[in-house]
Write a protein that holds these residues in place. Structure first.
Motif, PDB file in Angstrom:
ATOM      1  N   ALA A 137      70.583  79.629 -13.424  1.00 40.74           N
ATOM      2  CA  ALA A 137      70.469  79.336 -11.990  1.00 40.74           C
ATOM      3  C   ALA A 137      70.799  80.573 -11.157  1.00 40.74           C
ATOM      4  O   ALA A 137      70.120  80.876 -10.176  1.00 40.74           O
ATOM      5  N   MET A 138      71.840  81.313 -11.571  1.00 40.30           N
ATOM      6  CA  MET A 138      72.216  82.520 -10.829  1.00 40.30           C
ATOM      7  C   MET A 138      71.069  83.537 -10.893  1.00 40.30           C
ATOM      8  O   MET A 138      70.748  84.185  -9.906  1.00 40.30           O
ATOM      9  N   GLY A 139      70.444  83.652 -12.065  1.00 40.63           N
ATOM     10  CA  GLY A 139      69.341  84.592 -12.238  1.00 40.63           C
ATOM     11  C   GLY A 139      68.116  84.226 -11.426  1.00 40.63           C
ATOM     12  O   GLY A 139      67.289  85.091 -11.129  1.00 40.63           O
ATOM     13  N   SER A 140      68.002  82.948 -11.054  1.00 39.19           N
ATOM     14  CA  SER A 140      66.831  82.530 -10.283  1.00 39.19           C
ATOM     15  C   SER A 140      67.145  82.389  -8.795  1.00 39.19           C
ATOM     16  O   SER A 140      66.310  81.909  -8.031  1.00 39.19           O
ATOM     17  N   ASN A 141      68.339  82.799  -8.381  1.00 41.39           N
ATOM     18  CA  ASN A 141      68.754  82.679  -6.979  1.00 41.39           C
ATOM     19  C   ASN A 141      67.804  83.461  -6.062  1.00 41.39           C
ATOM     20  O   ASN A 141      67.753  84.677  -6.131  1.00 41.39           O
ATOM     21  N   PRO A 142      67.066  82.765  -5.176  1.00 40.63           N
ATOM     22  CA  PRO A 142      66.148  83.484  -4.286  1.00 40.63           C
ATOM     23  C   PRO A 142      66.861  84.091  -3.078  1.00 40.63           C
ATOM     24  O   PRO A 142      66.248  84.821  -2.310  1.00 40.63           O
ATOM     25  N   LEU A 143      68.165  83.815  -2.918  1.00 36.79           N
ATOM     26  CA  LEU A 143      68.896  84.243  -1.720  1.00 36.79           C
ATOM     27  C   LEU A 143      70.193  84.987  -2.069  1.00 36.79           C
ATOM     28  O   LEU A 143      71.268  84.657  -1.561  1.00 36.79           O
ATOM     29  N   PRO A 144      70.118  86.001  -2.957  1.00 30.74           N
ATOM     30  CA  PRO A 144      71.357  86.688  -3.329  1.00 30.74           C
ATOM     31  C   PRO A 144      72.038  87.317  -2.114  1.00 30.74           C
ATOM     32  O   PRO A 144      71.404  87.568  -1.112  1.00 30.74           O
ATOM     33  N   VAL A 145      73.310  87.569  -2.241  1.00 29.16           N
ATOM     34  CA  VAL A 145      74.231  88.053  -1.219  1.00 29.16           C
ATOM     35  C   VAL A 145      74.567  86.892  -0.265  1.00 29.16           C
ATOM     36  O   VAL A 145      75.725  86.515  -0.141  1.00 29.16           O
ATOM     37  N   VAL A 146      73.554  86.312   0.377  1.00 21.61           N
ATOM     38  CA  VAL A 146      73.791  85.202   1.305  1.00 21.61           C
ATOM     39  C   VAL A 146      74.288  83.975   0.533  1.00 21.61           C
ATOM     40  O   VAL A 146      75.227  83.300   0.950  1.00 21.61           O
ATOM     41  N   VAL A 147      73.652  83.665  -0.581  1.00 19.62           N
ATOM     42  CA  VAL A 147      74.152  82.669  -1.533  1.00 19.62           C
ATOM     43  C   VAL A 147      74.773  83.514  -2.653  1.00 19.62           C
ATOM     44  O   VAL A 147      74.064  84.126  -3.439  1.00 19.62           O
TER      45      VAL A 147
END
Length: 184
Positions: A137-147
């Motif tokens: 799930a972390m690897g597929s995060n489309p909103l890194p930094v913000v999420v």
């Protein structure tokens, strides 16, 4: 279709310079939909092509779009140490199911300057044995930094993986005071 309706349907994007390099920001009328690390021209073009095919609309460069301008301002404040939380509308449409559930819990439940283990985060969403799935799930995060997927670490103290690269993860954790500043 009048021009206002057309504007409402647009996917807009811009690139902002940050303490970890250029970030591509993309938004839909619902909110910020994608943040992409290391947004060189080639990376940006690939990300925009992916967005166009996933969202069915061609992204338009629009740095003055209200959501993008606000996201850029909040990111600049974050990297300057003046902001700890993002207050932005988010469009979760690029992610669903378990991954969305885990990322929503991360966004609301793991605050600035703290970290959580993959297994602990799995437990928080009622799937205590799903540490590996949390990693996915972390690897597929489309909103890194913000999420803040950079706040998820291994139970044994290891830093864990990171889509933006381990150096970027270390810089974000150092910015938040979790790790000492990198020496070089």
């Amino acid at each position: 279709m009048d021009s206002h309706r057309q504007y409402e349907q647009r996917v807009v994007w811009t690139v902002v310079d940050t303490g970890i390099g250029p970030l591509l920001l993309a938004a839909t009328p619902e909110g910020l939909v994608n943040v992409v690390f290391h947004a060189t021209e080639a990376v940006r073009d690939r990300a925009l092509d992916r967005l166009a095919s996933r969202l069915g609309r061609e992204p338009v460069e629009a740095p003055g779009s209200p959501v993008l301008a606000e996201a850029a301002d909040q990111l600049q404040a974050y990297f300057a140490g003046r902001r700890r939380d993002f207050e932005l509308p988010l469009d979760w449409s690029l992610i669903s199911g378990f991954n969305r559930q885990v990322l929503r819990e991360l966004a609301s439940g793991v605050s600035y300057g703290t970290v959580v283990g993959y297994g602990d985060l799995a437990g928080r969403v009622g799937q205590p044995g799903a540490a590996q799935a949390v990693g996915t799930a972390m690897g597929s995060n489309p909103l890194p930094v913000v999420v803040p997927c950079h706040r998820v670490v291994e139970r044994d103290g290891g830093i864990g993986g990171f889509g933006g690269g381990l150096e970027t993860k270390r810089k974000l954790l150092a910015l938040e005071g979790v790790l000492p500043e990198p020496l070089f």
